[in-house]
Design a protein around this motif. Structure first.
Motif, PDB file in Angstrom:
ATOM      1  N   ALA A 153       0.843  -1.189   0.000  1.00 57.61           N
ATOM      2  CA  ALA A 153       0.000   0.000   0.000  1.00 57.61           C
ATOM      3  C   ALA A 153       0.884   1.247   0.000  1.00 57.61           C
ATOM      4  O   ALA A 153       1.837   1.337   0.770  1.00 57.61           O
ATOM      5  N   GLY A 154       0.585   2.191  -0.884  1.00 56.76           N
ATOM      6  CA  GLY A 154       1.432   3.372  -1.061  1.00 56.76           C
ATOM      7  C   GLY A 154       2.367   3.258  -2.240  1.00 56.76           C
ATOM      8  O   GLY A 154       2.957   4.253  -2.673  1.00 56.76           O
ATOM      9  N   ILE A 164      -1.296   3.302  -5.610  1.00 58.16           N
ATOM     10  CA  ILE A 164      -2.078   2.545  -4.638  1.00 58.16           C
ATOM     11  C   ILE A 164      -2.238   3.387  -3.373  1.00 58.16           C
ATOM     12  O   ILE A 164      -1.238   3.833  -2.799  1.00 58.16           O
ATOM     13  N   PRO A 165      -3.466   3.615  -2.920  1.00 61.85           N
ATOM     14  CA  PRO A 165      -3.638   4.397  -1.680  1.00 61.85           C
ATOM     15  C   PRO A 165      -2.911   3.740  -0.518  1.00 61.85           C
ATOM     16  O   PRO A 165      -2.949   2.513  -0.357  1.00 61.85           O
ATOM     17  N   ASP A 166      -2.238   4.545   0.300  1.00 63.09           N
ATOM     18  CA  ASP A 166      -1.494   3.967   1.421  1.00 63.09           C
ATOM     19  C   ASP A 166      -2.418   3.443   2.512  1.00 63.09           C
ATOM     20  O   ASP A 166      -1.985   2.706   3.399  1.00 63.09           O
ATOM     21  N   SER A 167      -3.706   3.815   2.421  1.00 61.29           N
ATOM     22  CA  SER A 167      -4.681   3.321   3.396  1.00 61.29           C
ATOM     23  C   SER A 167      -5.410   2.074   2.931  1.00 61.29           C
ATOM     24  O   SER A 167      -6.277   1.559   3.644  1.00 61.29           O
ATOM     25  N   LEU A 168      -5.072   1.580   1.754  1.00 58.69           N
ATOM     26  CA  LEU A 168      -5.774   0.418   1.206  1.00 58.69           C
ATOM     27  C   LEU A 168      -5.529  -0.808   2.077  1.00 58.69           C
ATOM     28  O   LEU A 168      -4.389  -1.112   2.451  1.00 58.69           O
ATOM     29  N   GLN A 176       0.083  -4.603   3.576  1.00 61.38           N
ATOM     30  CA  GLN A 176       0.235  -3.471   4.470  1.00 61.38           C
ATOM     31  C   GLN A 176       1.517  -3.700   5.269  1.00 61.38           C
ATOM     32  O   GLN A 176       2.563  -3.885   4.675  1.00 61.38           O
ATOM     33  N   GLN A 177       1.447  -3.767   6.559  1.00 61.60           N
ATOM     34  CA  GLN A 177       2.648  -3.883   7.371  1.00 61.60           C
ATOM     35  C   GLN A 177       3.059  -5.327   7.642  1.00 61.60           C
ATOM     36  O   GLN A 177       4.210  -5.609   7.882  1.00 61.60           O
ATOM     37  N   ALA A 223       7.781   5.947   3.457  1.00 61.97           N
ATOM     38  CA  ALA A 223       7.869   6.959   4.515  1.00 61.97           C
ATOM     39  C   ALA A 223       8.784   8.101   4.097  1.00 61.97           C
ATOM     40  O   ALA A 223       8.520   9.283   4.382  1.00 61.97           O
ATOM     41  N   LEU A 224       9.876   7.770   3.425  1.00 62.78           N
ATOM     42  CA  LEU A 224      10.813   8.795   2.975  1.00 62.78           C
ATOM     43  C   LEU A 224      10.162   9.698   1.926  1.00 62.78           C
ATOM     44  O   LEU A 224      10.314  10.926   1.955  1.00 62.78           O
TER      45      LEU A 224
END
Length: 833
Positions: free
Chosen positions: A57-58, A112-116, A147-148, A594-595
């Motif tokens: 995601a992101g 891709i949305p980072d909240s997906l 995700q994570q 994040a960067l």
């Protein structure tokens, strides 16, 4: 298991040569209907090449689309709009919808949305014309987006279910079992997610006698041979990993009929087709049978035999098959109904030969990498072509050697479907597992396994029932050769007015306004086609009657209708790779994303308070390519309120400009102009776009903000077309500062926001050419992506980029098509240490 001696039992068959085409009504009817079907309902194929097979995601999905004619596999340049959707089919939700300009190929990206939410998503691609057929013909690919953390569903129960047999299906070769005729029966065993699993078992008759044993040869597929007897039924028993047995009835044998057996593996130069008839008729009562051999609608061979034959053999020279791909062999009754059918795969090896050569054997981090892509045809001659290439970090992105690629999609997976859908099994649409395996020259049994695969697959491009029934083409979705704007104009009472003149304006922040003219038809419909505009664009349509009246109602058609999303239960489909590799992928992608976000935030910095004494410089009006006008009229409401034509506002207001009525319009002459063309008409412009004088009739006077008159040298920038001067009308809506939200409804005017083509973005690859500079950490998973690579006359193309901070193996994958529509795929590697 394989029964290699089966063919020896059939050597007494009367031979039949199919190298001719006799003028008999049955064959001519079949050929005529097949040709008519493909002319009425041509189809397209689309394939997407992605930079990698899974994402976080992101991330950004970088892609290139290739569009082909489904029958000839020629590059398709008719449809010019390619749609790409990212879907959550488990919720029936559209995540992203892209519209790409396609001239045989298209390029784009999906952020891709980072909240997906973490899960399995579907990427699909199609043209508007493809919507006339089943969405099974769309390109569809499952993507895992993380995700994570990895999936919480990877547990002991799921792992056990991967090896458990949920269902087994049986496929008699040719279509049916027939009593007292030996037949070959293919099978496929799958788990509850539709994936092939190793199986073994046996077949019992209703007297509990063992008939045969069987064992899967590849991915749950195999076949066995047996002779069904009259009055008997048969049941298969498949052993589960826990020692229990899954029971499944075999298909019931017909009392009489035909059995087909095809040998595509014993001979290099021919295919043998063996046919047995359980109930041959007397010669004086028998009618002709027909065999039709075709590849994607192109007839390779035709032949005939008779209902009087108890058996016969048809020999098909492989030289008669024009291309690589699936071949359909069908036996027809005298009435033209299919009796038996078998698919085979013909490997003519006509695909491109590609190679990728790095300029060094190994590299250091951040060192410049130069790759040479070379393309040759099957004969080794260099070819020009269009290719795409991705380089990924092998320490983050696991390589799937046998995943679908351009070659396997075009020749195999886009043309087959599962013969039978089991309600108890979630099956992908015509899924072929590990398709590239069947094209690997290093796999000695791949050719045999591909033939077994053909026994379990069905042709999905058309059904003979549709062809034989002469089903009329109902094509509700036209071919899009560009973007379009359509609608309807009616009088306030809902009735059609006489022919209406329309002006269509397209405007966005990135481009100058476009002006187009259109007319309504007898039903009040209108359309402007083959348009090109990008991003979010404002569309204004203005209608005017022949007498200048604007009391009209305009309805613009919806512009963003996407195909229906099917609600599906997405299967548990784990990707097999090293746990350490996956952990590195998650960690590095988190850091990289994040960067990127931090860099965006850092662009906004706090400044100390300052006092600005200078006035703000006025931005130039992009609609004006000229300098100062000779004369300018600022249009006021009281000026435009009483006039019907914009040229009337010039009367008596500009020295040297004469406006004379001319029929329903007006003629303008600028005094002092010497014309060389015989015409005294000046050049007219609306928001910087040259227009015909007739276009001014549809321009509402109160929509005009400013009128600039250019005389003599002031009009020189427009050349000879402004030899009689120029008059520029600048509209309120054409002003970049115009507030569309405050534009109330106006008579004869319709407004709409339109999404145009996606603006193409280049993949960003850092340049590390300054050894003294300080750079941020670089652990991108996709090192390099290039959607358009053109090989020259020597068949070569060179490209360069800089390596990241990662060490280890870097994986390269290139795909593409030559100018004569031959495709090729290649993988490569290099080391960084």
């Amino acid at each position: 298991m394989y029964i290699k001696n089966t063919l020896l039992l059939l050597i007494t068959f009367a031979c039949l040569s199919v190298g001719f085409r006799e003028e008999i009504p049955l064959i001519q009817t079949l050929l005529s209907k097949l040709e008519s079907f493909h002319q009425q309902k041509p189809q397209e194929k689309v394939y997407l090449h992605l930079d990698k097979s899974y994402y976080m995601a992101g991330d950004t999905i970088w892609l290139k689309g290739y569009l082909f004619d489904a029958s000839t596999h020629q590059i398709d340049s008719v449809s010019r709009v390619l749609y790409v959707d990212l879907l959550d089919e488990s919720k029936g939700k559209l995540i992203s919808h892209k519209r790409l300009l396609c001239v045989g190929a298209a390029q784009g990206e999906i952020a891709i949305p980072d909240s997906l939410a973490q899960g399995v998503y579907t990427l699909r691609a199609y043209t508007n014309y493809m919507r006339n057929f089943s969405d099974d013909f769309f390109f569809q690919k499952q993507l895992t987006i993380w995700q994570q953390q990895p999936y919480s569903s990877i547990n002991e129960n799921n792992v056990q279910a991967l090896s458990s047999i949920s269902d087994i299906q049986f496929f008699p070769e040719g279509g049916d079992l027939v009593e007292n005729i030996e037949s070959r029966v293919a099978f496929k065993g799958v788990n509850k997610w539709g994936k092939g699993v190793p199986i073994e078992g046996f077949v019992l008759d209703n007297a509990k006698d063992t008939i045969t044993m069987f064992q899967a040869a590849h991915l749950g597929m195999g076949y066995f041979t047996f002779l069904p007897e009259k009055g008997k039924t048969y049941q298969a028993f498949v052993k589960q990993p826990d020692g229990t047995f899954l029971q499944k009835n075999l298909p019931q044998a017909l009392a009489q009929g035909y059995v087909m057996l095809v040998d595509n593996t014993s001979f290099k130069d021919k295919i043998r087709v063996y046919v047995k008839n359980s109930s041959p008729k007397p010669v004086d009562q028998a009618k002709p049978l027909a065999i039709l051999v075709q590849q994607r609608g192109s007839v390779c061979m035709v032949g005939k035999n008779s209902e009087a034959s108890a058996s016969f053999v048809a020999t098909i020279p492989k030289s008669s098959i024009p291309d690589d791909g699936i071949v359909q062999i069908t036996l027809f009754s005298p009435e033209g109904q299919p009796l038996c059918e078998r698919l085979v795969f013909h490997q003519a090896n006509k695909q491109l030969k590609l190679s990728i050569t790095p300029d060094k054997e190994s590299y250091r981090p951040r060192e410049k990498v130069t790759l040479t892509l070379e393309a040759k045809d099957a004969e080794g001659k260099p070819v020009k072509g269009n290719f795409s290439l991705a380089v990924t970090d092998g320490t983050q992105v696991a390589e799937d050697l046998y995943e679908e690629n351009l070659l396997t999609n075009l020749l195999l997976t886009s043309d087959v479907r599962d013969k039978e859908a089991s309600l108890s099994t979630w099956a992908l649409r015509g899924t072929v597992e590990d398709p590239a395996y069947y094209f690997d020259p290093n796999q000695q049994e791949a050719r045999l396994h591909l033939d077994v695969l053909m026994l379990t697959q069905g042709w999905r491009r058309f059904a003979w029932a549709d062809i034989l029934a002469d089903a009329q083409a109902k094509l509700a979705f036209p071919i899009e050769t560009g973007l379009s704007i359509t609608g309807k104009v009616l009088r306030p009472n809902g009735k059609v007015s006489q022919q209406i003149n329309l002006t269509v304006m397209l405007k966005n922040k990135a481009e100058n306004p476009q002006f187009l003219l259109a007319n309504t038809d007898s039903l009040g419909r209108f359309g402007v086609y083959d348009l090109y505009f990008v991003d979010s664009t404002d569309v204004l349509v203005q209608a005017i009657k022949s007498n200048g009246g604007r009391n009209l109602s305009i309805t613009l058609d919806p512009y963003d209708t996407t195909p229906q999303i099917k609600l599906l239960k997405i299967p548990f489909n784990p990707i097999t790779f090293d746990a350490k590799t996956f952990a590195v992928f998650l960690q590095k992608r988190r850091e990289a994303i994040a960067l990127e976000q931090k860099l965006k935030l850092n662009k906004v910095q706090m400044l100390e308070e300052v006092v600005v004494k200078a006035s703000r410089e006025k931005e130039p009006d992009s609609r004006k390519i000229y300098g100062n006008a000779s004369n300018t009229i600022k249009v006021q409401d009281q000026m435009c309120g009483g006039v019907l034509h914009v040229l009337q506002m010039l009367q008596g207001r500009v020295p040297g400009v004469q406006v004379i009525p001319s029929g329903a319009s007006f003629k303008v002459t600028i005094r002092g102009i010497n014309t060389f063309s015989g015409s005294t008409d000046p050049l007219y412009l609306i928001d910087g776009m040259p227009v015909d004088a007739d276009a001014l009739a549809s321009l509402s006077p109160c929509d005009v903000e400013t009128i600039d008159i250019l005389k003599g040298a002031d009009a020189a920038i427009f050349g000879m077309q402004a030899s009689n001067g120029a008059i520029a009308f600048l509209t309120k809506r054409g002003n970049s500062n115009y507030d569309w939200s405050k534009a109330g409804p106006s008579e004869g005017i319709a407004l709409q926001k339109r999404k145009g083509y996606e603006r193409m973005r280049e993949f960003y690859s850092p340049v590390y050419d300054n050894p003294n500079a300080a750079y941020l950490p670089d652990y991108r998973s996709t090192l390099f992506w290039k959607a358009t690579i053109a090989t020259d006359a020597t068949g070569k193309a060179t490209l360069s980029y800089y390596q990241s901070d990662a060490t280890g193996t870097m994986n390269i994958k290139a795909e593409g098509v030559s100018e004569n529509s031959r495709v090729g795929v290649i993988r490569g590697k290099y080391r960084v240490q």
